[in-house]
Design a protein around this motif. Structure first.
Motif, mmCIF file in Angstrom:
data_model
loop_
_atom_site.group_PDB
_atom_site.id
_atom_site.type_symbol
_atom_site.label_atom_id
_atom_site.label_comp_id
_atom_site.label_asym_id
_atom_site.label_seq_id
_atom_site.Cartn_x
_atom_site.Cartn_y
_atom_site.Cartn_z
ATOM 1 N N GLU A 1 0.825 -1.206 0.000
ATOM 2 C CA GLU A 1 0.000 0.000 0.000
ATOM 3 C C GLU A 1 0.864 1.262 0.000
ATOM 4 O OE1 GLU A 1 -3.983 -1.578 2.404
ATOM 5 O OE2 GLU A 1 -2.242 -0.841 3.526
ATOM 6 N N LEU A 2 1.904 1.256 0.806
ATOM 7 C CA LEU A 2 2.810 2.406 0.866
ATOM 8 C C LEU A 2 3.482 2.638 -0.483
ATOM 9 C CD1 LEU A 2 4.314 4.615 2.457
ATOM 10 C CD2 LEU A 2 6.008 2.873 3.084
ATOM 11 N N ASP A 3 4.016 1.568 -1.047
ATOM 12 C CA ASP A 3 4.721 1.691 -2.324
ATOM 13 C C ASP A 3 3.801 2.214 -3.421
ATOM 14 O OD1 ASP A 3 6.966 0.715 -1.073
ATOM 15 O OD2 ASP A 3 6.827 -1.303 -1.927
ATOM 16 N N ASN A 4 2.565 1.716 -3.449
ATOM 17 C CA ASN A 4 1.640 2.075 -4.521
ATOM 18 C C ASN A 4 1.272 3.549 -4.482
ATOM 19 O OD1 ASN A 4 -0.078 1.332 -6.766
ATOM 20 N ND2 ASN A 4 -1.810 1.596 -5.379
ATOM 21 N N ILE A 5 0.902 4.050 -3.318
ATOM 22 C CA ILE A 5 0.482 5.445 -3.251
ATOM 23 C C ILE A 5 1.661 6.395 -3.435
ATOM 24 C CG2 ILE A 5 0.638 5.726 -0.723
ATOM 25 C CD1 ILE A 5 -2.040 7.310 -0.945
ATOM 26 N N GLN A 6 2.835 6.012 -2.969
ATOM 27 C CA GLN A 6 4.013 6.855 -3.190
ATOM 28 C C GLN A 6 4.369 6.921 -4.672
ATOM 29 O OE1 GLN A 6 6.977 5.126 -0.476
ATOM 30 N NE2 GLN A 6 6.837 6.977 0.765
ATOM 31 N N LYS A 7 4.299 5.797 -5.352
ATOM 32 C CA LYS A 7 4.649 5.767 -6.775
ATOM 33 C C LYS A 7 3.736 6.681 -7.595
ATOM 34 C CE LYS A 7 4.395 1.366 -7.586
ATOM 35 N NZ LYS A 7 4.448 0.069 -8.319
ATOM 36 N N ILE A 8 2.462 6.713 -7.235
ATOM 37 C CA ILE A 8 1.502 7.498 -8.016
ATOM 38 C C ILE A 8 1.498 8.957 -7.590
ATOM 39 C CG2 ILE A 8 -0.946 7.791 -8.559
ATOM 40 C CD1 ILE A 8 -1.184 4.691 -8.261
ATOM 41 N N ASN A 9 1.279 9.207 -6.301
ATOM 42 C CA ASN A 9 1.097 10.586 -5.842
ATOM 43 C C ASN A 9 2.396 11.391 -5.808
ATOM 44 O OD1 ASN A 9 -1.511 9.708 -5.492
ATOM 45 N ND2 ASN A 9 -1.652 10.218 -3.331
ATOM 46 N N VAL A 10 3.479 10.754 -5.375
ATOM 47 C CA VAL A 10 4.759 11.451 -5.299
ATOM 48 C C VAL A 10 5.550 11.253 -6.593
ATOM 49 C CG1 VAL A 10 6.896 11.780 -4.001
ATOM 50 C CG2 VAL A 10 4.783 11.167 -2.787
ATOM 51 N N GLY A 11 5.726 9.987 -6.976
ATOM 52 C CA GLY A 11 6.473 9.703 -8.198
ATOM 53 C C GLY A 11 5.828 10.324 -9.420
ATOM 54 N N GLY A 12 4.514 10.202 -9.550
ATOM 55 C CA GLY A 12 3.831 10.759 -10.710
ATOM 56 C C GLY A 12 4.002 12.262 -10.821
ATOM 57 N N THR A 13 3.976 12.936 -9.673
ATOM 58 C CA THR A 13 4.192 14.385 -9.677
ATOM 59 C C THR A 13 5.635 14.722 -10.039
ATOM 60 O OG1 THR A 13 2.476 14.673 -7.996
ATOM 61 C CG2 THR A 13 4.042 16.487 -8.290
ATOM 62 N N LEU A 14 6.581 13.994 -9.465
ATOM 63 C CA LEU A 14 7.992 14.239 -9.767
ATOM 64 C C LEU A 14 8.283 14.024 -11.244
ATOM 65 C CD1 LEU A 14 10.930 14.796 -9.053
ATOM 66 C CD2 LEU A 14 11.134 12.392 -8.332
ATOM 67 N N TRP A 15 7.809 12.926 -11.813
ATOM 68 C CA TRP A 15 8.068 12.664 -13.239
ATOM 69 C C TRP A 15 7.422 13.741 -14.096
ATOM 70 C CZ3 TRP A 15 11.532 10.266 -11.337
ATOM 71 C CH2 TRP A 15 11.465 9.042 -10.676
ATOM 72 N N GLY A 16 6.234 14.204 -13.713
ATOM 73 C CA GLY A 16 5.584 15.262 -14.475
ATOM 74 C C GLY A 16 6.358 16.561 -14.426
ATOM 75 N N ILE A 17 6.886 16.902 -13.249
ATOM 76 C CA ILE A 17 7.713 18.106 -13.122
ATOM 77 C C ILE A 17 8.959 17.974 -13.985
ATOM 78 C CG2 ILE A 17 9.191 19.417 -11.540
ATOM 79 C CD1 ILE A 17 7.141 18.739 -9.318
#
Length: 259
Positions: free
Chosen positions: A105-121
């Motif tokens: 659960e931790l890995d999944n939400i971090q990948k999307i909410n944090v990782g997705g934002t970082l990759w978009g930036i």
């Protein structure tokens, strides 16, 4: 038409807040790249935008995958003839007591909410710099990015992280003429909140609908937020009136959290 001649990419644009943002930016004159995982819903939004006279394109991508985010921007620029505004809207919620959060659960939400934002930036800034142009990067945070909430602890942590990324990116890219800001909605009447309410019910035993009502009853303006309320503010962040604003994450919640 404040955004006439501009091209905006909106992640998570197939429904909810993302759809409302895409519709509002289109009404402001922008052409829209729709990025999501649900192709049927993307096509439906695409048809709505085309009915407004907007040029649009869809691209299926998982924002937790860095390569797919970069590919989405390349597709939108090539198809629509430009790229000016990046809205990192895609995200998921998680309702779970901290003691019960699993590694998955931790890995999944971090990948999307944090990782997705970082990759978009990353991807948007790289493209703006390559094109030697100014640009707008707009990220989805939350009231949970300002206050931690019980049973929403990990979700809150990811939205705090979005604020941190926004502040850091604003400083790193200012010299290139790129502004980076975030928006922080409150209780929005979308499918996500239906799921949040249901999950609260499972954990606390509250009747379905009671958690949603409790939060809505605490809003100073006396009603739940609509996706359009959020989209109206994102329109400001996307336009020239916000050119002197960067690194900020304003609350747009009807009066829940006060800063």
């Amino acid at each position: 038409m404040l955004l006439e001649g501009k091209v905006a990419l909106v992640t998570g644009a197939a429904q909810g807040i993302g759809r409302a943002i895409a519709m509002r930016l289109a009404k402001d004159g922008a052409d829209i790249g729709i990025v999501d995982l649900n192709e049927d819903k993307m096509l439906a939004v695409c048809h709505e935008l085309e009915a407004l006279g907007c040029k649009t394109t869809i691209f299926k991508a998982d924002v937790s995958d860095r390569k797919q985010v970069y590919s989405a921007i390349e597709h939108v620029e090539k198809t629509l003839g430009g790229f000016d505004i990046m809205v990192n809207n895609a995200g998921i919620a998680q309702v779970q007591a901290l003691a019960d959060v699993t590694q998955e659960e931790l890995d999944n939400i971090q990948k999307i909410n944090v990782g997705g934002t970082l990759w978009g930036i990353q991807a948007a800034a790289k493209k703006f710099i390559e094109n030697k142009q100014k640009g707008k990067i707009i990220n989805a945070s939350s009231i949970a990015g300002h206050n931690g909430f019980a049973l929403l602890g990990v979700y809150s942590a990811t939205k705090f992280a979005v604020r941190a990324l926004t502040q850091a990116a604003a400083q790193e890219y200012a010299s290139a003429g790129i502004t980076v800001n975030a928006y922080c909605p409150g209780v929005v009447g979308t499918d996500m909140w239906i799921d949040i309410d249901k999950r609260f019910s499972e954990i606390t035993g509250a009747a379905e609908g009671d958690t949603y009502k409790k939060y809505v009853d605490g809003i100073a303006l006396g009603r739940a937020q609509t996706p359009e309320d959020v989209a109206n503010f994102v329109s400001y962040l996307a336009g020239s009136d916000s050119d002197y604003m960067t690194g900020q994450a304003p609350l747009i919640d009807g009066g829940i959290i006060y800063r």
